[in-house]
Design an enzyme around this catalytic site. Sequence first.
Site, short mmCIF file in Angstrom:
data_model
loop_
_atom_site.label_atom_id
_atom_site.label_comp_id
_atom_site.label_asym_id
_atom_site.label_seq_id
_atom_site.Cartn_x
_atom_site.Cartn_y
_atom_site.Cartn_z
N GLU A 66 0.84 -1.19 0.00
CA GLU A 66 0.00 0.00 0.00
C GLU A 66 0.88 1.25 0.00
OE1 GLU A 66 -4.00 -1.51 2.42
OE2 GLU A 66 -2.70 0.02 3.30
N CYS A 67 0.72 2.07 -0.99
CA CYS A 67 1.35 3.39 -1.06
C CYS A 67 2.87 3.29 -0.94
CB CYS A 67 0.76 4.31 0.01
SG CYS A 67 1.00 6.07 -0.31
N ALA A 68 3.43 3.38 0.24
CA ALA A 68 4.88 3.28 0.39
C ALA A 68 5.39 1.97 -0.19
CB ALA A 68 5.26 3.39 1.86
#
Length: 539
Positions: free
Chosen positions: A431-433
């Site tokens: 997720e994201c990072a």
Amino acid sequence: MVMVPRLVIAAPASGAGKTTIATGLMAALVRRGLAVSPHKVGPDYIDPGYHALATGRPGRNLDPWLTSEDLIAPLFLHGAANADIAIIEGVMGLYDGMRGTADFASTAHVARLLEAPVILVVDATGQGQSVAALVHGFASYDTRVRLAGIILNRVGSPRHKEVCRESLESTGIPVLGAIPRTPDATTPSRHLGLIPAAERHTEATTTIPALATLIESTCDLPALVALAHRAAPIPATAWNPQDAVATTANVKGAGGKAPASVGQGDTTGDGEGLASGPAPVSVGQGEATADGEGLPGGGAAVSVGRGGATERNQGWVGGRTPVSVRQSEVTGEGWVGVDGRARRGIRPVVAIAGGAAFTFGYVEQVELLIAAGAEVATFDPVRDEDLPEGTRGVILPGGFPEVYASELSANERLRVRMAEFVTSGGAVVAECAGLLYLSRELDDHPMCGILDAKAEMSGRLTLGYRDAVAVQDSVLTRAGERYRGHEFHRTVCTPPDSPVWRWIDGGDGYASGRVLASYLHLHWAGSPVLAARFVGECR
């Protein structure tokens, strides 16, 4: 019916000092021998990290959008088990929620769902008699919200304090604190809000006792505790991760009921990560507030391990405050290994990235994974050169890889190991990072190269709730399912040819083999089928 003394710490707007006062209040109550359960309204990860440091318990989020209205009280009771009192920090202004849906997902919404007294933190800067008009408006706007007390913040002088107190007498709402302007009582921030506690652990552990002393010397703690005890019993049953996973037993591919999505929302445009409006699209408006109020960042503070914190990675899931969660609390089977020597057997090892670069996560995800049959381990992609022994699945949560791009890149052994893990069929959710870490490069620093994508910092803030539809099968989802999530980032990544997710005016996500990576953050308590599916994949 369950009785939990509780208070909501709210404000008329962002930047009033909610995080400072809520964290200081938690620490002051702990100093007096109370077990304090910390909570945060909204999809915030950073503030709960400070709450966890102050209380020694995991900071937990309460978000009607990401989970559901019906889950707010059960999740609250789950988090507040065995606590003497609960403190709930609000998000944004008291009534700020989803535009077009009244105040859905606002602090007021959560306060009503929990029937909790509200303490309004008012920044008294530049105000005298006008403070009374402001408070009167907030108290009368929605009489279902019980505005029970006022804490004045940033009071300029003893005379200023008396002027404000006298003006508020007409409202009938007691002033329970008056905090002078204290420049040192702040937390540094950057492009996405406050700097997470995991990145400044030593400094934060020094600051929090000072905040406790400040609150003790300026607020009426006995009166605040008495108000908390006047809250009514809650007619609900505490959420249980085992029960939540059990309800997924009939969903194809995992055993659960496919999650429904309700409503849509676009961002508020003030940088606080809450949705608001008919079309959930990315916006370039909104900067992080000076104190990071309401900005996602710092949530699930939990360590799962038989050996506790280690010097190397602190034993933290997501690099957060080391609060131990015994597996026996969930499954009755003893400690979960996190030290690279996890037990082998029928329970597959799920490794969750932590350390300073990966600090965004919800503690319920860990609890659901354990309930679904996994052993949970942690590793720090900045420092650790290999995955924990026996790893069958990897979760890369959100965080700040852009701040640690050079360090992540320098750890070539782990980057190579991650690529080998995926090639060998390992399951990965990012997720994201995590999406950035799996890309070819981030700001010209080589990353894992698992995804054919390039990531870089952007001047544009993308934030908001997403009513997302899965348009293809993945390691977590099945095509056609709907999930509630949110985005919060200042980076851009090469768009996928065939996104995993679609929402109004947008889409995102890579699915390749047994890898799912996207900017979308999900709260697994709202969709426990995710834990069942992922552990099933890891088996």
